[in-house]
Design a protein around this motif. Structure first.
Motif, PDB file in Angstrom:
ATOM      1  N   TYR A 162     -12.288  10.205  17.419  1.00  0.00           N
ATOM      2  CA  TYR A 162     -12.497  11.285  18.398  1.00  0.00           C
ATOM      3  C   TYR A 162     -12.612  12.623  17.663  1.00  0.00           C
ATOM      4  N   PRO A 163     -13.654  12.791  16.872  1.00  0.00           N
ATOM      5  CA  PRO A 163     -13.743  13.982  16.011  1.00  0.00           C
ATOM      6  C   PRO A 163     -13.808  15.315  16.766  1.00  0.00           C
ATOM      7  N   LEU A 164     -14.165  15.302  18.020  1.00  0.00           N
ATOM      8  CA  LEU A 164     -14.253  16.555  18.778  1.00  0.00           C
ATOM      9  C   LEU A 164     -12.939  16.944  19.441  1.00  0.00           C
ATOM     10  N   VAL A 165     -11.945  16.069  19.403  1.00  0.00           N
ATOM     11  CA  VAL A 165     -10.642  16.380  19.994  1.00  0.00           C
ATOM     12  C   VAL A 165      -9.758  16.980  18.908  1.00  0.00           C
ATOM     13  N   LEU A 166      -9.463  18.251  19.060  1.00  0.00           N
ATOM     14  CA  LEU A 166      -8.643  18.956  18.084  1.00  0.00           C
ATOM     15  C   LEU A 166      -7.165  18.817  18.419  1.00  0.00           C
ATOM     16  N   GLU A 167      -6.330  19.091  17.446  1.00  0.00           N
ATOM     17  CA  GLU A 167      -4.887  18.961  17.606  1.00  0.00           C
ATOM     18  C   GLU A 167      -4.343  19.806  18.759  1.00  0.00           C
ATOM     19  N   GLU A 168      -4.990  20.906  19.073  1.00  0.00           N
ATOM     20  CA  GLU A 168      -4.534  21.796  20.138  1.00  0.00           C
ATOM     21  C   GLU A 168      -4.885  21.268  21.532  1.00  0.00           C
ATOM     22  N   ILE A 187       4.711   5.478   9.668  1.00  0.00           N
ATOM     23  CA  ILE A 187       3.255   5.531   9.525  1.00  0.00           C
ATOM     24  C   ILE A 187       2.568   6.236  10.675  1.00  0.00           C
ATOM     25  N   SER A 188       3.251   6.336  11.810  1.00  0.00           N
ATOM     26  CA  SER A 188       2.580   6.867  13.002  1.00  0.00           C
ATOM     27  C   SER A 188       2.075   8.283  12.811  1.00  0.00           C
ATOM     28  N   SER A 189       2.802   9.087  12.060  1.00  0.00           N
ATOM     29  CA  SER A 189       2.408  10.486  11.930  1.00  0.00           C
ATOM     30  C   SER A 189       1.066  10.664  11.230  1.00  0.00           C
ATOM     31  N   TYR A 190       0.772   9.865  10.243  1.00  0.00           N
ATOM     32  CA  TYR A 190      -0.512  10.063   9.573  1.00  0.00           C
ATOM     33  C   TYR A 190      -1.578   9.056   9.975  1.00  0.00           C
ATOM     34  N   ILE A 191      -1.215   7.840  10.297  1.00  0.00           N
ATOM     35  CA  ILE A 191      -2.253   6.870  10.662  1.00  0.00           C
ATOM     36  C   ILE A 191      -2.845   7.223  12.024  1.00  0.00           C
ATOM     37  N   SER A 192      -2.010   7.661  12.960  1.00  0.00           N
ATOM     38  CA  SER A 192      -2.538   8.012  14.282  1.00  0.00           C
ATOM     39  C   SER A 192      -3.407   9.259  14.204  1.00  0.00           C
ATOM     40  N   ASP A 193      -3.016  10.233  13.393  1.00  0.00           N
ATOM     41  CA  ASP A 193      -3.858  11.419  13.200  1.00  0.00           C
ATOM     42  C   ASP A 193      -5.199  11.034  12.588  1.00  0.00           C
ATOM     43  N   ARG A 196      -2.189   6.194  21.873  1.00  0.00           N
ATOM     44  CA  ARG A 196      -3.089   5.089  22.221  1.00  0.00           C
ATOM     45  C   ARG A 196      -3.724   4.486  20.974  1.00  0.00           C
ATOM     46  N   CYS A 197      -4.178   5.328  20.057  1.00  0.00           N
ATOM     47  CA  CYS A 197      -4.798   4.826  18.824  1.00  0.00           C
ATOM     48  C   CYS A 197      -3.809   3.995  18.009  1.00  0.00           C
ATOM     49  N   LEU A 198      -2.595   4.487  17.868  1.00  0.00           N
ATOM     50  CA  LEU A 198      -1.601   3.743  17.098  1.00  0.00           C
ATOM     51  C   LEU A 198      -1.268   2.421  17.775  1.00  0.00           C
ATOM     52  N   ASP A 199      -1.076   2.449  19.095  1.00  0.00           N
ATOM     53  CA  ASP A 199      -0.774   1.215  19.826  1.00  0.00           C
ATOM     54  C   ASP A 199      -1.908   0.203  19.687  1.00  0.00           C
ATOM     55  N   ASP A 200      -3.143   0.662  19.822  1.00  0.00           N
ATOM     56  CA  ASP A 200      -4.299  -0.230  19.693  1.00  0.00           C
ATOM     57  C   ASP A 200      -4.418  -0.775  18.272  1.00  0.00           C
ATOM     58  N   PHE A 201      -4.191   0.072  17.293  1.00  0.00           N
ATOM     59  CA  PHE A 201      -4.244  -0.341  15.888  1.00  0.00           C
ATOM     60  C   PHE A 201      -3.233  -1.449  15.634  1.00  0.00           C
ATOM     61  N   ILE A 202      -2.012  -1.257  16.061  1.00  0.00           N
ATOM     62  CA  ILE A 202      -0.963  -2.243  15.839  1.00  0.00           C
ATOM     63  C   ILE A 202      -1.242  -3.516  16.631  1.00  0.00           C
ATOM     64  N   ALA A 203      -1.764  -3.380  17.851  1.00  0.00           N
ATOM     65  CA  ALA A 203      -2.122  -4.562  18.652  1.00  0.00           C
ATOM     66  C   ALA A 203      -3.177  -5.402  17.935  1.00  0.00           C
ATOM     67  N   LEU A 235       0.838  -1.196   0.000  1.00  0.00           N
ATOM     68  CA  LEU A 235       0.000   0.000   0.000  1.00  0.00           C
ATOM     69  C   LEU A 235       0.871   1.242   0.000  1.00  0.00           C
ATOM     70  N   ASN A 236       0.336   2.320  -0.535  1.00  0.00           N
ATOM     71  CA  ASN A 236       0.979   3.604  -0.321  1.00  0.00           C
ATOM     72  C   ASN A 236       0.133   4.361   0.701  1.00  0.00           C
ATOM     73  N   LYS A 237       0.550   5.551   1.041  1.00  0.00           N
ATOM     74  CA  LYS A 237      -0.123   6.324   2.090  1.00  0.00           C
ATOM     75  C   LYS A 237      -1.606   6.534   1.781  1.00  0.00           C
ATOM     76  N   GLN A 238      -1.919   6.912   0.568  1.00  0.00           N
ATOM     77  CA  GLN A 238      -3.311   7.161   0.189  1.00  0.00           C
ATOM     78  C   GLN A 238      -4.140   5.876   0.261  1.00  0.00           C
ATOM     79  N   GLU A 239      -3.588   4.782  -0.223  1.00  0.00           N
ATOM     80  CA  GLU A 239      -4.319   3.508  -0.184  1.00  0.00           C
ATOM     81  C   GLU A 239      -4.552   3.037   1.247  1.00  0.00           C
ATOM     82  N   LEU A 240      -3.571   3.247   2.130  1.00  0.00           N
ATOM     83  CA  LEU A 240      -3.742   2.878   3.536  1.00  0.00           C
ATOM     84  C   LEU A 240      -4.831   3.727   4.180  1.00  0.00           C
ATOM     85  N   THR A 241      -4.856   4.997   3.870  1.00  0.00           N
ATOM     86  CA  THR A 241      -5.888   5.887   4.397  1.00  0.00           C
ATOM     87  C   THR A 241      -7.271   5.435   3.934  1.00  0.00           C
ATOM     88  N   ILE A 242      -7.401   5.124   2.671  1.00  0.00           N
ATOM     89  CA  ILE A 242      -8.678   4.652   2.124  1.00  0.00           C
ATOM     90  C   ILE A 242      -9.075   3.331   2.772  1.00  0.00           C
TER      91      ILE A 242
END
Length: 100
Positions: free
Chosen positions: A70-76, A57-63, A86-93, A8-15
């Protein structure tokens, strides 16, 4: 080394993540379940690749996971970095569990 390869490339993984998220029942929509389903689809070699490319992958998959789960949690938000981790760890688990 990048995630771009014969899997996969980044776009395909996102899709793929978004499609799996959409296909899950509402109660099962979490990073672990998404990882499990992607592991079932992509298999053991993909798991090995993701584990090896965790930093890449962590920078874009975790975002992406935080954004859809968690759509209400903003980057700030002070909780954002913890949720990303936590999301990345759970995803990989989930990915690992489904490909053992």
């Amino acid at each position: 080394m990048g995630i771009e390869n014969h899997f996969l490339n980044k776009q395909e993984l996102t899709i793929l993540v978004l499609n799996v998220y959409d296909d899950l029942k509402t109660r099962d929509r979490n990073a672990y379940s998404i990882g499990m389903e992607i592991g079932k689809i992509k298999g053991h070699e993909f798991r090995r690749l993701v584990q090896g490319a965790r930093t890449l992958i962590s920078s874009y998959i975790s975002d992406l996971l935080v954004e859809i789960l968690y759509p209400l949690v903003l980057e700030e938000n002070v909780m954002y970095p913890e949720l990303r981790t936590r999301c990345l760890d759970d995803f990989i688990a989930g990915l690992v569990k489904s490909t053992l």
